[in-house]
Scaffold this active site. Structure first.
Site, PDB file in Angstrom:
ATOM      1  N   ASP A 260     -10.409   2.122   1.382  1.00  0.00           N
ATOM      2  CA  ASP A 260     -10.621   1.648   2.749  1.00  0.00           C
ATOM      3  C   ASP A 260     -11.288   2.725   3.600  1.00  0.00           C
ATOM      4  O   ASP A 260     -12.179   2.428   4.405  1.00  0.00           O
ATOM      5  CB  ASP A 260      -9.289   1.265   3.401  1.00  0.00           C
ATOM      6  CG  ASP A 260      -8.736  -0.057   2.901  1.00  0.00           C
ATOM      7  OD1 ASP A 260      -9.541  -0.915   2.493  1.00  0.00           O
ATOM      8  OD2 ASP A 260      -7.505  -0.232   2.911  1.00  0.00           O
TER       9      ASP A 260
ATOM     10  N   LYS B 267       0.802  -1.221   0.000  1.00  0.00           N
ATOM     11  CA  LYS B 267       0.000   0.000   0.000  1.00  0.00           C
ATOM     12  C   LYS B 267       0.838   1.277   0.000  1.00  0.00           C
ATOM     13  O   LYS B 267       0.391   2.306  -0.530  1.00  0.00           O
ATOM     14  CB  LYS B 267      -0.974  -0.005   1.178  1.00  0.00           C
ATOM     15  CG  LYS B 267      -2.053  -1.073   1.063  1.00  0.00           C
ATOM     16  CD  LYS B 267      -3.046  -0.988   2.207  1.00  0.00           C
ATOM     17  CE  LYS B 267      -4.133  -2.047   2.082  1.00  0.00           C
ATOM     18  NZ  LYS B 267      -5.152  -1.938   3.143  1.00  0.00           N
TER      19      LYS B 267
END
Length: 279
Positions: free
Chosen positions: A109, A72
Protein backbone atom coordinates in the site's frame (compact mmCIF):
# COMPACT_ATOMS: atom_id res chain seq x y z
CA UNK A 1 12.64 -17.83 -8.94
CA UNK A 2 10.34 -16.43 -11.68
CA UNK A 3 7.16 -18.42 -12.21
CA UNK A 4 6.85 -20.74 -15.19
CA UNK A 5 3.69 -20.43 -17.28
CA UNK A 6 2.60 -24.01 -16.64
CA UNK A 7 3.20 -24.02 -12.87
CA UNK A 8 0.02 -24.86 -10.93
CA UNK A 9 0.14 -22.11 -8.33
CA UNK A 10 -2.49 -20.47 -6.16
CA UNK A 11 -3.00 -17.05 -4.61
CA UNK A 12 -5.97 -15.31 -3.01
CA UNK A 13 -7.24 -12.30 -1.11
CA UNK A 14 -8.47 -12.76 2.46
CA UNK A 15 -10.59 -10.48 4.62
CA UNK A 16 -13.99 -9.87 6.13
CA UNK A 17 -16.07 -8.68 4.35
CA UNK A 18 -14.43 -9.73 1.09
CA UNK A 19 -17.19 -10.13 -1.54
CA UNK A 20 -16.61 -6.59 -2.85
CA UNK A 21 -12.86 -7.06 -3.50
CA UNK A 22 -11.54 -6.24 -6.98
CA UNK A 23 -8.26 -8.05 -6.32
CA UNK A 24 -9.28 -11.25 -8.17
CA UNK A 25 -10.10 -9.20 -11.28
CA UNK A 26 -6.74 -7.42 -11.21
CA UNK A 27 -4.57 -10.45 -10.46
CA UNK A 28 -6.31 -12.73 -12.95
CA UNK A 29 -5.89 -10.08 -15.66
CA UNK A 30 -2.18 -9.96 -14.83
CA UNK A 31 -1.84 -13.76 -15.01
CA UNK A 32 -3.53 -13.81 -18.42
CA UNK A 33 -1.27 -11.05 -19.74
CA UNK A 34 1.84 -12.77 -18.37
CA UNK A 35 0.81 -16.13 -19.82
CA UNK A 36 0.63 -17.80 -16.40
CA UNK A 37 -1.98 -20.35 -17.43
CA UNK A 38 -1.47 -22.55 -14.39
CA UNK A 39 -2.12 -19.78 -11.87
CA UNK A 40 -5.40 -19.09 -10.05
CA UNK A 41 -6.47 -16.28 -7.71
CA UNK A 42 -9.54 -16.48 -5.44
CA UNK A 43 -11.15 -14.69 -2.52
CA UNK A 44 -11.93 -16.12 0.91
CA UNK A 45 -13.98 -14.74 3.78
CA UNK A 46 -11.56 -15.03 6.72
CA UNK A 47 -11.65 -13.14 10.02
CA UNK A 48 -8.98 -12.81 12.70
CA UNK A 49 -10.10 -15.94 14.53
CA UNK A 50 -9.99 -18.04 11.38
CA UNK A 51 -6.66 -16.78 10.03
CA UNK A 52 -4.26 -19.17 11.87
CA UNK A 53 -6.23 -22.23 10.76
CA UNK A 54 -6.45 -20.99 7.17
CA UNK A 55 -2.69 -20.47 6.96
CA UNK A 56 -1.99 -23.84 8.57
CA UNK A 57 -4.08 -25.57 5.91
CA UNK A 58 -2.25 -24.17 2.89
CA UNK A 59 -0.21 -26.53 0.72
CA UNK A 60 3.01 -26.04 -1.27
CA UNK A 61 1.08 -24.86 -4.33
CA UNK A 62 0.37 -21.54 -2.63
CA UNK A 63 2.47 -18.58 -3.82
CA UNK A 64 0.97 -15.71 -1.88
CA UNK A 65 -1.91 -13.89 -0.24
CA UNK A 66 -3.36 -10.41 -0.35
CA UNK A 67 -4.81 -9.25 2.97
CA UNK A 68 -7.42 -6.66 3.71
CA UNK A 69 -9.16 -5.65 6.91
CA UNK A 70 -9.20 -6.92 9.61
CA UNK A 71 -6.14 -9.09 8.96
CA UNK A 72 -3.31 -6.63 8.26
CA UNK A 73 -2.07 -6.61 11.84
CA UNK A 74 -3.46 -9.95 12.97
CA UNK A 75 -1.21 -11.80 10.51
CA UNK A 76 2.09 -10.39 11.81
CA UNK A 77 2.64 -12.90 14.68
CA UNK A 78 2.03 -15.73 12.19
CA UNK A 79 4.86 -14.72 9.84
CA UNK A 80 8.53 -15.69 9.69
CA UNK A 81 9.70 -12.30 8.44
CA UNK A 82 8.23 -8.83 7.96
CA UNK A 83 9.69 -6.19 5.64
CA UNK A 84 10.84 -2.83 6.97
CA UNK A 85 8.04 -1.15 5.03
CA UNK A 86 5.35 -3.28 6.71
CA UNK A 87 6.99 -3.06 10.12
CA UNK A 88 7.01 0.73 9.90
CA UNK A 89 3.19 0.82 10.18
CA UNK A 90 2.49 -2.60 11.75
CA UNK A 91 0.45 -3.56 8.70
CA UNK A 92 0.97 -6.42 6.22
CA UNK A 93 -1.18 -6.58 3.10
CA UNK A 94 0.96 -9.11 1.22
CA UNK A 95 2.25 -12.54 2.19
CA UNK A 96 4.66 -14.42 -0.06
CA UNK A 97 5.46 -18.10 0.51
CA UNK A 98 9.02 -19.21 -0.25
CA UNK A 99 10.01 -22.58 -1.69
CA UNK A 100 11.15 -23.71 1.76
CA UNK A 101 7.78 -22.81 3.30
CA UNK A 102 8.63 -19.51 4.99
CA UNK A 103 5.99 -16.80 5.23
CA UNK A 104 7.22 -13.31 4.28
CA UNK A 105 5.08 -10.26 5.05
CA UNK A 106 5.20 -7.00 3.11
CA UNK A 107 3.16 -3.83 2.59
CA UNK A 108 2.51 -2.70 -0.98
CA UNK A 109 0.00 0.00 0.00
CA UNK A 110 2.78 2.42 0.93
CA UNK A 111 4.86 2.21 -2.26
CA UNK A 112 1.60 1.87 -4.19
CA UNK A 113 0.43 5.25 -2.89
CA UNK A 114 3.75 6.85 -3.81
CA UNK A 115 3.61 5.28 -7.29
CA UNK A 116 0.04 6.48 -7.87
CA UNK A 117 1.06 10.01 -6.93
CA UNK A 118 4.15 9.89 -9.18
CA UNK A 119 1.96 8.79 -12.06
CA UNK A 120 0.00 12.02 -11.61
CA UNK A 121 3.13 14.16 -11.44
CA UNK A 122 3.43 14.38 -7.65
CA UNK A 123 7.01 13.53 -6.75
CA UNK A 124 7.44 15.89 -3.83
CA UNK A 125 5.29 18.29 -1.80
CA UNK A 126 6.12 20.89 0.83
CA UNK A 127 3.15 20.03 3.06
CA UNK A 128 0.08 17.81 3.06
CA UNK A 129 -3.17 17.08 4.86
CA UNK A 130 -4.71 13.72 5.76
CA UNK A 131 -8.44 13.35 6.36
CA UNK A 132 -9.05 10.53 8.83
CA UNK A 133 -6.85 8.50 11.15
CA UNK A 134 -7.54 4.83 10.53
CA UNK A 135 -5.27 2.09 9.21
CA UNK A 136 -5.09 3.63 5.73
CA UNK A 137 -4.07 6.96 7.24
CA UNK A 138 -0.96 5.41 8.78
CA UNK A 139 0.01 4.02 5.36
CA UNK A 140 -0.62 7.46 3.85
CA UNK A 141 1.65 8.98 6.47
CA UNK A 142 4.36 6.46 5.62
CA UNK A 143 4.01 7.32 1.92
CA UNK A 144 4.28 11.01 2.76
CA UNK A 145 7.47 10.30 4.69
CA UNK A 146 8.99 9.61 1.26
CA UNK A 147 7.76 12.71 -0.55
CA UNK A 148 6.74 15.46 1.92
CA UNK A 149 9.43 17.88 3.02
CA UNK A 150 7.35 19.75 5.59
CA UNK A 151 4.38 19.46 7.90
CA UNK A 152 1.54 16.95 7.62
CA UNK A 153 -1.72 17.97 9.28
CA UNK A 154 -4.12 15.15 10.17
CA UNK A 155 -7.81 15.94 10.74
CA UNK A 156 -9.41 13.54 13.21
CA UNK A 157 -12.58 13.07 15.24
CA UNK A 158 -11.11 11.83 18.53
CA UNK A 159 -8.26 12.69 20.88
CA UNK A 160 -7.14 9.05 20.95
CA UNK A 161 -6.78 8.91 17.18
CA UNK A 162 -4.95 12.24 17.22
CA UNK A 163 -2.45 10.92 19.74
CA UNK A 164 -1.98 7.76 17.68
CA UNK A 165 -1.22 9.72 14.51
CA UNK A 166 1.33 11.85 16.35
CA UNK A 167 3.01 8.65 17.54
CA UNK A 168 3.09 7.38 13.97
CA UNK A 169 4.68 10.66 12.94
CA UNK A 170 7.45 10.26 15.51
CA UNK A 171 8.02 6.68 14.42
CA UNK A 172 8.16 7.60 10.72
CA UNK A 173 10.12 10.82 11.30
CA UNK A 174 7.35 12.97 9.86
CA UNK A 175 6.35 16.35 11.28
CA UNK A 176 2.72 15.72 12.25
CA UNK A 177 0.20 18.19 13.62
CA UNK A 178 -3.34 17.09 14.42
CA UNK A 179 -6.53 19.12 14.19
CA UNK A 180 -10.16 18.47 15.00
CA UNK A 181 -12.44 17.27 12.20
CA UNK A 182 -14.55 20.40 12.67
CA UNK A 183 -11.71 22.34 11.02
CA UNK A 184 -11.31 19.90 8.11
CA UNK A 185 -12.24 22.52 5.50
CA UNK A 186 -8.79 24.01 6.10
CA UNK A 187 -7.28 20.83 4.64
CA UNK A 188 -8.60 21.62 1.18
CA UNK A 189 -6.09 24.46 0.75
CA UNK A 190 -3.05 22.19 1.10
CA UNK A 191 -0.98 21.24 -1.98
CA UNK A 192 -1.89 17.59 -1.36
CA UNK A 193 -4.96 16.26 0.43
CA UNK A 194 -5.26 12.52 1.14
CA UNK A 195 -8.78 11.41 2.10
CA UNK A 196 -8.71 8.07 3.93
CA UNK A 197 -12.24 8.14 5.32
CA UNK A 198 -15.22 5.81 4.63
CA UNK A 199 -17.81 6.55 1.96
CA UNK A 200 -19.82 9.69 2.68
CA UNK A 201 -17.51 11.03 5.38
CA UNK A 202 -16.16 13.87 3.23
CA UNK A 203 -19.41 14.78 1.46
CA UNK A 204 -19.87 17.75 3.77
CA UNK A 205 -16.57 19.22 2.57
CA UNK A 206 -17.48 19.27 -1.12
CA UNK A 207 -19.04 22.73 -0.99
CA UNK A 208 -15.80 24.12 0.45
CA UNK A 209 -13.51 23.09 -2.44
CA UNK A 210 -11.42 26.19 -3.26
CA UNK A 211 -11.50 27.93 -6.63
CA UNK A 212 -8.07 26.59 -7.55
CA UNK A 213 -7.53 23.32 -5.71
CA UNK A 214 -4.24 21.46 -5.98
CA UNK A 215 -4.26 17.63 -5.67
CA UNK A 216 -6.75 15.32 -3.97
CA UNK A 217 -5.96 11.65 -3.37
CA UNK A 218 -9.20 9.94 -2.37
CA UNK A 219 -8.53 6.28 -1.50
CA UNK A 220 -12.10 5.14 -2.22
CA UNK A 221 -12.90 3.44 -5.52
CA UNK A 222 -16.54 2.51 -4.87
CA UNK A 223 -18.69 4.55 -5.01
CA UNK A 224 -16.73 6.69 -7.44
CA UNK A 225 -16.40 9.54 -7.83
CA UNK A 226 -17.05 10.65 -4.29
CA UNK A 227 -18.86 13.97 -3.99
CA UNK A 228 -15.61 15.61 -2.89
CA UNK A 229 -13.68 14.15 -5.84
CA UNK A 230 -16.40 15.23 -8.29
CA UNK A 231 -16.39 18.82 -7.02
CA UNK A 232 -12.59 18.82 -7.03
CA UNK A 233 -12.52 17.78 -10.68
CA UNK A 234 -15.13 20.41 -11.58
CA UNK A 235 -12.80 23.02 -10.11
CA UNK A 236 -10.01 21.66 -12.36
CA UNK A 237 -8.01 20.20 -9.49
CA UNK A 238 -5.95 17.04 -9.94
CA UNK A 239 -7.61 13.87 -8.57
CA UNK A 240 -5.97 10.56 -7.75
CA UNK A 241 -8.52 7.84 -7.01
CA UNK A 242 -8.73 4.64 -5.05
CA UNK A 243 -8.50 2.53 -8.19
CA UNK A 244 -5.11 4.12 -8.87
CA UNK A 245 -3.94 2.95 -5.45
CA UNK A 246 -5.52 -0.49 -5.81
CA UNK A 247 -3.88 -1.12 -9.16
CA UNK A 248 -0.43 0.12 -8.18
CA UNK A 249 -0.32 -1.93 -4.99
CA UNK A 250 -1.63 -4.98 -6.89
CA UNK A 251 1.12 -4.59 -9.49
CA UNK A 252 3.69 -4.90 -6.71
CA UNK A 253 1.89 -7.92 -5.26
CA UNK A 254 1.88 -9.71 -8.62
CA UNK A 255 5.58 -9.05 -9.06
CA UNK A 256 6.43 -10.33 -5.57
CA UNK A 257 4.25 -13.44 -5.82
CA UNK A 258 5.14 -14.48 -9.36
CA UNK A 259 8.69 -13.20 -9.71
CA UNK A 260 7.64 -11.64 -13.03
CA UNK A 261 8.32 -7.94 -13.60
CA UNK A 262 7.05 -5.61 -14.74
CA UNK A 263 3.45 -6.57 -14.07
CA UNK A 264 0.99 -5.26 -16.71
CA UNK A 265 -0.24 -2.04 -15.08
CA UNK A 266 -2.42 -0.85 -17.97
CA UNK A 267 -4.05 -4.27 -18.44
CA UNK A 268 -4.87 -4.47 -14.74
CA UNK A 269 -6.26 -0.94 -14.68
CA UNK A 270 -8.54 -1.60 -17.66
CA UNK A 271 -9.80 -4.80 -16.02
CA UNK A 272 -10.59 -2.89 -12.83
CA UNK A 273 -12.37 -0.10 -14.69
CA UNK A 274 -14.45 -2.62 -16.61
CA UNK A 275 -15.43 -4.51 -13.45
CA UNK A 276 -16.47 -1.32 -11.68
CA UNK A 277 -18.51 -0.17 -14.68
CA UNK A 278 -20.40 -3.46 -14.67
CA UNK A 279 -21.37 -3.25 -10.99
Amino acid sequence: MPARATDARRAAVLGSPIAHSLSPVLHRAAYDALGLTGWSYDRFEVDEAGLPGFLAGLGPEWAGLSLTMPLKRAVIPLLDEVSETAAAVDAVNTVVFTEDGRRLGDNTDIPGMAAALREHGIGQVGSAAILGAGATASSALAALARICTGEVVVYVRSADRAAEMRRWGERLDVEVRTADWSAAREALDFPLVIATTPAGATDGLAAAVPERPATLFDVLYEPWPTLLAARWSMACGAVVGGLDLLVHQAVLQVERMTGRAPAPLDVMRRAGEKALAER
